[in-house]
Motif scaffolding. Sequence first.
Motif, PDB file in Angstrom:
ATOM      1  N   ALA A 125       0.833  -1.215   0.000  1.00 31.02           N
ATOM      2  CA  ALA A 125       0.000   0.000   0.000  1.00 31.02           C
ATOM      3  C   ALA A 125       0.864   1.261   0.000  1.00 31.02           C
ATOM      4  N   VAL A 126       2.040   1.182   0.595  1.00 31.85           N
ATOM      5  CA  VAL A 126       2.958   2.331   0.614  1.00 31.85           C
ATOM      6  C   VAL A 126       3.485   2.589  -0.794  1.00 31.85           C
ATOM      7  N   ILE A 127       3.732   1.527  -1.537  1.00 30.98           N
ATOM      8  CA  ILE A 127       4.201   1.684  -2.920  1.00 30.98           C
ATOM      9  C   ILE A 127       3.103   2.336  -3.748  1.00 30.98           C
ATOM     10  N   GLU A 128       1.868   1.929  -3.526  1.00 35.36           N
ATOM     11  CA  GLU A 128       0.742   2.555  -4.233  1.00 35.36           C
ATOM     12  C   GLU A 128       0.614   4.029  -3.856  1.00 35.36           C
ATOM     13  N   GLU A 129       0.815   4.349  -2.575  1.00 32.31           N
ATOM     14  CA  GLU A 129       0.809   5.752  -2.149  1.00 32.31           C
ATOM     15  C   GLU A 129       1.927   6.533  -2.847  1.00 32.31           C
ATOM     16  N   ALA A 130       3.093   5.906  -2.970  1.00 24.94           N
ATOM     17  CA  ALA A 130       4.223   6.556  -3.632  1.00 24.94           C
ATOM     18  C   ALA A 130       3.895   6.838  -5.093  1.00 24.94           C
ATOM     19  N   ARG A 131       3.288   5.874  -5.763  1.00 27.25           N
ATOM     20  CA  ARG A 131       2.894   6.085  -7.166  1.00 27.25           C
ATOM     21  C   ARG A 131       1.901   7.245  -7.284  1.00 27.25           C
ATOM     22  N   ALA A 132       0.957   7.304  -6.371  1.00 28.24           N
ATOM     23  CA  ALA A 132      -0.036   8.385  -6.392  1.00 28.24           C
ATOM     24  C   ALA A 132       0.623   9.737  -6.118  1.00 28.24           C
ATOM     25  N   ALA A 133       1.556   9.786  -5.185  1.00 28.12           N
ATOM     26  CA  ALA A 133       2.254  11.040  -4.873  1.00 28.12           C
ATOM     27  C   ALA A 133       3.045  11.531  -6.075  1.00 28.12           C
ATOM     28  N   VAL A 134       3.667  10.625  -6.795  1.00 27.51           N
ATOM     29  CA  VAL A 134       4.412  10.984  -8.001  1.00 27.51           C
ATOM     30  C   VAL A 134       3.457  11.492  -9.072  1.00 27.51           C
ATOM     31  N   ALA A 135       2.341  10.824  -9.240  1.00 27.62           N
ATOM     32  CA  ALA A 135       1.374  11.213 -10.271  1.00 27.62           C
ATOM     33  C   ALA A 135       0.789  12.602 -10.002  1.00 27.62           C
ATOM     34  N   GLU A 136       0.733  13.018  -8.760  1.00 24.39           N
ATOM     35  CA  GLU A 136       0.183  14.321  -8.394  1.00 24.39           C
ATOM     36  C   GLU A 136       1.123  15.491  -8.699  1.00 24.39           C
ATOM     37  N   ARG A 139       5.373  18.000 -12.608  1.00 20.97           N
ATOM     38  CA  ARG A 139       6.334  17.455 -13.568  1.00 20.97           C
ATOM     39  C   ARG A 139       6.330  15.942 -13.446  1.00 20.97           C
ATOM     40  N   SER A 140       6.645  15.293 -14.537  1.00 23.31           N
ATOM     41  CA  SER A 140       6.654  13.833 -14.491  1.00 23.31           C
ATOM     42  C   SER A 140       8.088  13.309 -14.523  1.00 23.31           C
ATOM     43  N   TRP A 141       8.268  12.163 -13.954  1.00 28.09           N
ATOM     44  CA  TRP A 141       9.522  11.439 -14.078  1.00 28.09           C
ATOM     45  C   TRP A 141       9.194   9.970 -14.023  1.00 28.09           C
ATOM     46  N   GLY A 142      10.060   9.168 -14.573  1.00 30.92           N
ATOM     47  CA  GLY A 142       9.795   7.733 -14.610  1.00 30.92           C
ATOM     48  C   GLY A 142      10.614   7.002 -13.577  1.00 30.92           C
ATOM     49  N   THR A 143      10.370   5.726 -13.436  1.00 30.57           N
ATOM     50  CA  THR A 143      11.214   4.917 -12.566  1.00 30.57           C
ATOM     51  C   THR A 143      12.593   4.852 -13.189  1.00 30.57           C
TER      52      THR A 143
END
Length: 148
Positions: A125-136, A139-143
């Motif tokens: 769930a923390v990884i999913e939170e991290a993905r959501a925080a990045v999406a917000e 600017r975008s960046w990838g893994t």
Amino acid sequence: MNVREALPVLRSLHDLGTLVEREPHLYVRWSNGPDADRKVARSTDELTGVRMPGLSANPLDVEDWWEDRPIDLWVARRLYDYSHLPREKGAGVRPWVLRGRVEGHGPDNEPLVRDVEPVGWIDEAVIEEARAAVAEQERSWGTMRRGD
């Protein structure tokens, strides 16, 4: 009881951020866990097959240049950058937090950690939170794995 059963589980970015604020010199490692890593004790460079003098891990310490920005976003980024590893490395690979002594650096300049002390698991769930925080972010960046 093995380490897998005994370690606490960090269930939110906030939990992880609070831990990182409270305890310096923590690292995140993506693997099958402390029990499996204890058996090998060292990572191997995938390109050359050379055994390195410690386990590959990534530092969680917040850099000074981050200033007063949210620590939850800092740890989100640290997790997001390597969130591809479970898909690439196979079943059972997941992130966990550790402390230890840096013995050197690997080919991606990652710390190689010895005398490892497991601190806790990082819940999916923390990884999913991290993905959501990045999406917000504006600017975008990838893994780290941005396409081959």
